[in-house]
Design an enzyme around this catalytic site. Structure first.
Site, short mmCIF file in Angstrom:
data_model
loop_
_atom_site.label_atom_id
_atom_site.label_comp_id
_atom_site.label_asym_id
_atom_site.label_seq_id
_atom_site.Cartn_x
_atom_site.Cartn_y
_atom_site.Cartn_z
N ALA A 193 59.82 14.77 27.27
CA ALA A 193 59.06 15.99 26.94
C ALA A 193 60.01 17.18 27.05
CB ALA A 193 57.83 16.14 27.84
N LEU A 194 61.12 17.05 26.33
CA LEU A 194 62.23 17.99 26.50
C LEU A 194 61.88 19.38 25.99
CD1 LEU A 194 65.26 15.73 25.48
CD2 LEU A 194 64.18 16.01 27.73
N HIS A 195 62.39 20.39 26.69
CA HIS A 195 62.16 21.79 26.33
C HIS A 195 63.47 22.55 26.50
CE1 HIS A 195 62.17 22.29 30.65
NE2 HIS A 195 61.11 21.52 30.78
N HIS B 278 65.69 21.76 29.57
CA HIS B 278 66.54 20.56 29.42
C HIS B 278 67.70 20.87 28.46
CE1 HIS B 278 62.45 18.65 30.21
NE2 HIS B 278 63.18 18.10 31.16
P1 AMP Z 1 62.50 16.55 34.38
O1 AMP Z 1 62.46 16.00 32.98
O2 AMP Z 1 61.38 17.49 34.70
O3 AMP Z 1 62.73 15.49 35.42
O4 AMP Z 1 63.79 17.46 34.42
C1 AMP Z 1 65.06 16.94 34.08
C2 AMP Z 1 66.10 17.94 34.51
O5 AMP Z 1 65.88 19.18 33.85
C3 AMP Z 1 66.04 18.23 36.03
O6 AMP Z 1 67.36 18.31 36.53
C4 AMP Z 1 65.35 19.56 36.08
O7 AMP Z 1 65.69 20.31 37.21
C5 AMP Z 1 65.84 20.21 34.81
N1 AMP Z 1 64.91 21.27 34.39
C6 AMP Z 1 63.57 21.17 34.21
N2 AMP Z 1 63.04 22.37 33.89
C7 AMP Z 1 64.08 23.25 33.87
C8 AMP Z 1 64.18 24.65 33.60
N3 AMP Z 1 63.10 25.39 33.31
N4 AMP Z 1 65.40 25.22 33.66
C9 AMP Z 1 66.49 24.48 33.97
N5 AMP Z 1 66.46 23.16 34.23
C10 AMP Z 1 65.27 22.55 34.18
#
Ligand code: AMP
Length: 294
Positions: A32-34, A37
């Site tokens: 669910a990349l944004h 990511h």
């Molecule tokens: P997740 O898919 O939520 O496990 O996140 C994957 C990576 O993206 C983790 O290292 C998170 O800390 C990082 N991440 C998620 N949201 C953000 C954001 N808004 N800004 C920077 N890094 C993020």
């Protein structure tokens, strides 16, 4: 050309072919990349010859079944983002590929999980540390990228690689926010329009804590109580915690004498959001702009 691989063997083989070509960067994600990511991916692209993104919703780190079941998934859109940002390899395994049988072993994260999310999500950081260790073993990257948005997770991962001598550099990447301050998160997709309007109060409260510290306030519980007043009294909102902790060991601080992290978790309807802000007291100004390596 983006290679999309779902087995450990194929991923190891593809990375093995590229290893002599320069550094390997890994960006672990749950999909669910944004744009948050994307910021990690772009940083990896700048630093490394090969960029690997893992997309895996890790059941071990979910303490609530409903959260796992409702976790957004969008592999096709994720691959599009990865193509756009020049990713070389996406490793998107199934649960049975990662856990062909129930794990007998797990990483005990100790005191780092005693507070904040560790306290309210039993087993969460053990699940994170366990899957990160597996991903680091599978990909064997030179650098792995993690967001400062999940500051306690970043601290756990840093300590994991130190304690277990994993030969990888951990890079922390600043939090990407919406214009109104809300930290980007895959879970934001679950918010209704009304909940989305309320959600930025968490960041506002954390900023208030940072401003108090910047003004010279030193009583951490008082600073936290004052900051919490910025969360409106609304039946849809419940502040799970807002605390000031030490940036290294994530233990609560009572009297501020150096940099701290103000961290909070807020329930907005059925969705739990987390955020944090680094706070620096006036006598402990950080290094000058551009003078430090995140
Ligand atoms: P997740 O898919 O939520 O496990 O996140 C994957 C990576 O993206 C983790 O290292 C998170 O800390 C990082 N991440 C998620 N949201 C953000 C954001 N808004 N800004 C920077 N890094 C993020």
């Amino acid at each position: 050309m983006l290679a999309v691989l779902d087995t450990i063997a194929a991923t190891r083989a593809a990375i093995g072919q590229r290893r002599s070509g320069g550094t390997i960067g890994l960006v672990p994600t749950m999909g669910a990349l944004h744009a948050g990511h994307a910021s990690l991916i772009q940083r990896a692209r700048r630093d490394c010859a090969t960029v690997v993104v893992s997309v895996f919703v890790n059941p071990l780190q979910f303490d609530r079944r409903e959260d796992l079941e409702r976790y957004p998934q969008s592999l096709e859109a994720d691959l599009e983002l990865c193509r756009r940002d020049g990713v070389d390899i996406v490793f998107a395994p199934t649960v049975s590929e990662m856990y062909p049988r129930p794990m007998e072993m797990a990483v005990d994260v100790g005191r780092l999980a005693d507070h904040l999310c560790g306290r309210f999500r039993p087993g969460h950081f053990q699940g994170v540390a366990t899957v990160v260790l597996k991903l680091l073993q599978i990909v064997q990257p030179d650098v792995a990228y993690f967001g400062e948005k999940d500051a306690q997770q970043l601290a756990v991962v840093r300590r994991l690689v130190t304690d277990f001598n994993v030969p990888v550099r951990i890079a922390g990447v600043p939090t990407v926010r919406e214009p109104d301050g809300l930290a980007l998160s895959s879970r934001n997709l679950r918010l209704s329009a009304e909940e989305r309007r309320l959600a930025p109060c968490l960041y506002a409260a954390l900023q208030r804590a940072a401003a108090s510290v910047d003004d010279g306030a030193t009583n951490a519980p008082e600073i936290a109580r004052d900051a919490a007043t910025l969360v409106p009294a609304d039946g849809r909102l419940r502040l799970e915690y807002l605390e000031l902790v030490d940036p290294e060991d994530f233990q609560p601080v009572t009297r501020i004498s150096g940099p701290v992290i103000a961290a909070g978790a807020l329930w907005v309807g059925r969705t739990r959001l987390i955020d944090n802000v680094r706070c620096t007291p006036p006598t402990q100004d950080g290094p000058p702009e551009g003078g430090h390596d995140a």
